[in-house]
Design an enzyme around this catalytic site. Sequence first.
Site, PDB file in Angstrom:
ATOM      1  N   ILE A   1      -3.654   3.879   2.137  1.00  0.00           N
ATOM      2  CA  ILE A   1      -3.918   4.114   3.564  1.00  0.00           C
ATOM      3  C   ILE A   1      -5.027   5.149   3.747  1.00  0.00           C
ATOM      4  O   ILE A   1      -5.706   5.156   4.769  1.00  0.00           O
ATOM      5  CB  ILE A   1      -2.628   4.495   4.329  1.00  0.00           C
TER       6      ILE A   1
ATOM      7  N   GLY B   1      -2.899   4.384  -3.631  1.00  0.00           N
ATOM      8  CA  GLY B   1      -2.973   3.199  -4.480  1.00  0.00           C
ATOM      9  C   GLY B   1      -2.128   3.233  -5.743  1.00  0.00           C
ATOM     10  O   GLY B   1      -1.959   2.204  -6.388  1.00  0.00           O
TER      11      GLY B   1
ATOM     12  N   TYR C   1       0.825  -1.207   0.000  1.00  0.00           N
ATOM     13  CA  TYR C   1       0.000   0.000   0.000  1.00  0.00           C
ATOM     14  C   TYR C   1       0.859   1.257   0.000  1.00  0.00           C
ATOM     15  O   TYR C   1       2.034   1.232   0.354  1.00  0.00           O
ATOM     16  CB  TYR C   1      -0.963   0.013   1.194  1.00  0.00           C
ATOM     17  N   CYS C   2       0.219   2.351  -0.436  1.00  0.00           N
ATOM     18  CA  CYS C   2       0.855   3.664  -0.391  1.00  0.00           C
ATOM     19  C   CYS C   2      -0.206   4.643   0.125  1.00  0.00           C
ATOM     20  O   CYS C   2      -1.058   4.249   0.919  1.00  0.00           O
ATOM     21  CB  CYS C   2       1.387   4.062  -1.778  1.00  0.00           C
ATOM     22  N   GLN C   3      -0.168   5.880  -0.315  1.00  0.00           N
ATOM     23  CA  GLN C   3      -1.144   6.858   0.162  1.00  0.00           C
ATOM     24  C   GLN C   3      -2.526   6.616  -0.445  1.00  0.00           C
ATOM     25  O   GLN C   3      -3.516   6.596   0.247  1.00  0.00           O
ATOM     26  CB  GLN C   3      -0.655   8.285  -0.155  1.00  0.00           C
TER      27      GLN C   3
END
Length: 103
Positions: A91, A66, A62-64
Site C-alpha cells: 500500500i 510487499g 497486499y500489505c504495507q
Amino acid sequence: MQDVVPKEAEEKIKNGARVIDVRTKEEYSAGHIGGSVNINVSEQSFTEEIMKLSKDSEYVVYCQSGGRSSTAQKIMSGLGFKNVYNLSGGITEWKREEMPTEK
C-alpha cells in the site's frame, strides 16, 4: 507467482479480482484499498479464512510494503489458488502513485 505494480493491480481489480489486505486490523483501519477484505497473514486462522474463498477467482494481495503479502501469496499458491498477484511495494507504493484508499 506474480507481482503487479499498482496500475496493473487497479486494472485487475476493475476486471473483478478480489483484494485481500494481509496486514493487522489496526493497519487496515488506518487506510486500505477500497473493497478489500482484511485477513491477517500473521494470524493462526489465516489458512482457515483463505480456504473459505474460491480457488478459481483472481486475487490481489497486499500489505504495507510487499513482504507479508509475498508470504500470503506463497501460502495461497501452496493451497491450490492459481491466480494470486502480489502488489509490489504494498500500500506504500499504491499511495505513492496517488491511488485511492479508504478508512
